[in-house]
Design an enzyme around this catalytic site. Structure first.
Site, PDB file in Angstrom:
ATOM      1  N   GLU A 198      18.952  40.730  14.570  1.00  0.00           N
ATOM      2  CA  GLU A 198      18.858  41.362  13.266  1.00  0.00           C
ATOM      3  C   GLU A 198      19.978  40.764  12.417  1.00  0.00           C
ATOM      4  O   GLU A 198      21.155  40.944  12.723  1.00  0.00           O
ATOM      5  CB  GLU A 198      19.020  42.879  13.415  1.00  0.00           C
ATOM      6  CG  GLU A 198      18.637  43.650  12.176  1.00  0.00           C
ATOM      7  CD  GLU A 198      19.052  45.109  12.251  1.00  0.00           C
ATOM      8  OE1 GLU A 198      19.301  45.680  11.192  1.00  0.00           O
ATOM      9  OE2 GLU A 198      19.152  45.657  13.358  1.00  0.00           O
TER      10      GLU A 198
ATOM     11  N   ASP B 283      24.891  51.616   5.172  1.00  0.00           N
ATOM     12  CA  ASP B 283      25.895  51.167   6.131  1.00  0.00           C
ATOM     13  C   ASP B 283      27.188  51.955   6.061  1.00  0.00           C
ATOM     14  O   ASP B 283      27.659  52.315   4.986  1.00  0.00           O
ATOM     15  CB  ASP B 283      26.183  49.676   5.916  1.00  0.00           C
ATOM     16  CG  ASP B 283      25.046  48.809   6.430  1.00  0.00           C
ATOM     17  OD1 ASP B 283      24.694  48.955   7.611  1.00  0.00           O
ATOM     18  OD2 ASP B 283      24.491  48.023   5.648  1.00  0.00           O
TER      19      ASP B 283
END
Lengths: 245, 389
Positions: free
Chosen positions: A30, A41
């Protein structure tokens, strides 16, 4: 399924990390494309994006990393919506990603309902559009997400942003079972998995385990491209042993 | 107010957020659609407007300013609302909604501290736990507002990322919301963010325009030629514009921050010098580079120092219903001083941008209404530093 940030801590190191991932037998990489304002995030990956951008990382940096390893291991790009829209729009982004050999894309801020144009752009270029599914996703919507999934379904383990956690939520087993019952593609789990033991636990209930912040932290602490590659490689090998055990 | 809570304004708006938040946005949309039609809720909000905020705020005929400009000018005095700016209209409404939804905890972001103080005030009133995210650079520049928030019982959470200002504070608040969405409501401070926030904040701020329109018609017997307001995220402007949108003869003029000039990279003109993009959950006009990285905005006024803008403004710009232009730091500082001396009103530096535009563009065919969105006491230290240096 290890995650890495393109261009972090610098372009050369990120190439070395991708090579180490490929060499240690990752099932899929990824590959994060650094963005200034990554809402999904936590602090580790946010800081990595900031560092990568300061070191001059661009969309091209990510495409170069992708191209370097895509013939050995599938690469799925993790990219925020604004970068897909800004770089010539979804069709042009998809064409660039396909040319670099990417297998698919995850757009963490493009939930079901907003993703039509991007989904079509990716499909036309032969790329999988991997959807995210959260513990807070209602049942009916979960079915719709599973029905439209390509590549795999990315189950967000925990209510929160990316980042290592001491414990995974108790409800994860039931959530993954519910998703597996509805999805026709494999089901991978990410967010919060930071130890080989946690990976082994998740590996027992899901088809794939995504490890992100722990590896990004290792890359950041290493100090050189060689040391970063060695550190992430060692962690992946340890995880592989735990998953097999 | 009837009908659905809009998710899109033309192509703009939407919900560009992590999947984790979708259920909460659905819940909020449903709660607002129901609350705004509910007589009890409206009565509660009406009482709070009157007894706590001090509404209606005056529509003040500014005679000496009018003489200077060359036509009649009314100032909509949001500076006289409790806590000193229009921000309280939104904070009180959303806190009341939070209580109605049964969530015990509120988070907010703040730049200069006005929205943080307004939210802390509303949370004190309703007994809600309150955490306000604020960049460490803004904490340093706005120490008195930090103390106010703490006095009101809020926790001020420092944000030490990026330029350590408003953009990062919004991101930090959204991340907190992603993690605590089941117990927490996010009181966003402007008409930005994922749907339903732009519509929700507009609905709560349109009281400014509803009052102004009624007051103006009662006094002048005719509609104004122009309605003028500053635009950062765009909540005071969308609030005063909204009731006039159907009045085709009324010009709507939004003033952004030109900072050190639109030809430099130090400005806050998301509409005038931005590009279509996604920031903080909605598609709008944003200040970004060609790759899509969001850039830092700049303005002498902390409230206009934001690289995005509400999606409804982007739509009003594209349709031509509203016109947007920009005013520099230098012009705003001059207007700050000029209004203080002409009218005995110290305006917020944000509102001073609108005053500056008016001073340069007088002589309208009728009369003008200008939204004086807040008081300028908070800006004195900043202005002294800029004008003495």
């Amino acid at each position: 399924m290890p995650y890495m940030m393109a261009g972090f801590p610098d372009p050369d190191s990120s190439l070395a990390i991708a090579e180490a991932y490929a060499a240690s037998g990752a099932d899929l990489i990824e590959l994060g494309i650094p963005f200034s304002d990554p809402l999904a995030d936590g602090p580790t990956i946010h800081a990595a994006a900031t560092t990568a951008l300061a070191a001059g990382a661009t969309m091209d940096t990510a495409m170069q990393v992708c191209e370097a390893v895509a013939n050995r291991v599938p690469v799925v790009l993790m990219v925020y919506a604004n970068m897909v829209l800004a770089n010539g729009g979804p069709a042009e982004f998809a064409a660039r990603a396909a040319a670099a050999g990417a297998a698919g894309a995850i757009v963490p801020d493009l939930p079901l309902g907003e993703d039509g144009e991007v989904r079509n752009g990716l499909s036309d270029a032969g790329l999988a559009r991997v959807p995210l599914l959260a513990p807070t996703t209602p049942g009916e919507r979960r079915g719709q997400i599973c029905a439209g999934a390509q590549g795999f379904v990315y189950v967000v383990s925990t209510v929160g942003t990316t980042g290592e956690r001491a414990q995974l939520p108790a409800g994860l087993t039931d959530l993954v079972a519910a998703v597996k019952a509805e999805a026709e593609v494999p089901v991978a789990v990410g967010f919060g998995i930071g130890t080989p033991e946690q990976a082994a636990h998740v590996g027992g209930i899901a088809d794939g385990v995504i490890i992100g912040s722990r590896l990004v932290r290792a890359a950041g602490e290493a100090g050189s491209a060689e040391a970063a590659a060695a550190a992430v490689g060692a962690f992946l090998n340890e995880t592989r042993v735990a998953l097999a055990g | 107010m009837t009908g659905t809570v809009e998710e899109r304004f033309g192509p703009y708006g939407g919900r560009y957020v992590p999947e984790t938040l979708i259920a909460a946005l659905d819940e909020l949309t449903a709660a607002w659609a129901e609350a705004r039609e509910d007589e009890e809720f409206r009565n509660q909000l009406g009482s709070l407007h009157r007894d706590f905020i001090g509404r209606p705020t005056p529509l003040y005929p500014a005679e000496r300013l009018s003489e200077r400009v060359g036509n009649t000018v009314y100032l909509k005095r949001e500076d006289l609302a409790h806590t000193g700016a229009h921000k309280i209209n939104n904070a009180i409404g959303q806190a009341l909604l939070t209580q109605r939804m049964g969530k015990p905890r509120v988070i907010a972001e703040t730049g200069a501290g006005q929205h943080g103080v307004a939210t802390a005030t509303a949370c004190a009133l309703f007994g809600l736990e309150c955490v306000v995210y604020m960049g460490t650079e803004d904490i340093r520049r706005q120490a008195p507002n930090v103390e106010r928030m703490r006095l009101l019982g809020a926790e001020v959470a420092p944000v030490d990322a990026g330029a350590r200002t408003l953009k990062e504070a919004v991101s930090a608040a959204i991340r907190d919301w992603v993690a605590n969405v089941e117990t927490t409501h996010y009181v966003i401070g402007s008409a930005v963010g994922p749907a339903p926030f732009p519509a929700l904040v507009r609905d709560l701020q349109r009281v400014i325009g509803d009052e102004a329109r009624e007051q103006a018609l009662a006094t002048e017997g005719a509609l104004p030629a122009r309605v003028i307001a500053c635009v950062g995220g765009g909540s005071n402007s969308i609030g005063i514009f909204t009731p006039f949108i159907e009045d085709a003869g009324v010009e709507l003029i939004g003033i952004e921050a030109a900072g050190e000039g639109l030809d430099t990279d130090r400005h806050g003109a998301s509409l005038g010098a931005g590009r279509t993009g996604v920031l903080h959950g909605s598609l709008s006009s944003v200040i970004a580079d060609a790759e899509g990285q969001i850039l830092e905005a700049h303005s002498v006024s902390a409230g206009l120092d934001y690289p995005g803008v509400g999606p409804e403004h982007a739509h009003l710009r594209d349709t031509g219903r509203a016109t947007y232009t920009a005013v520099t730091d230098v012009a705003a500082l001059a207007a700050f001083a000029e209004l203080s001396r002409l009218e005995g009103i110290i305006p917020a530096l944000e509102s001073a941008h609108a005053i500056a535009w008016l001073l340069e563009n007088g002589g309208s065919s009728g009369y003008d209404i200008l939204c004086l969105s807040g008081r300028g006491d908070k800006d004195l230290a900043e202005v002294l530093e800029k004008t003495s240096g």
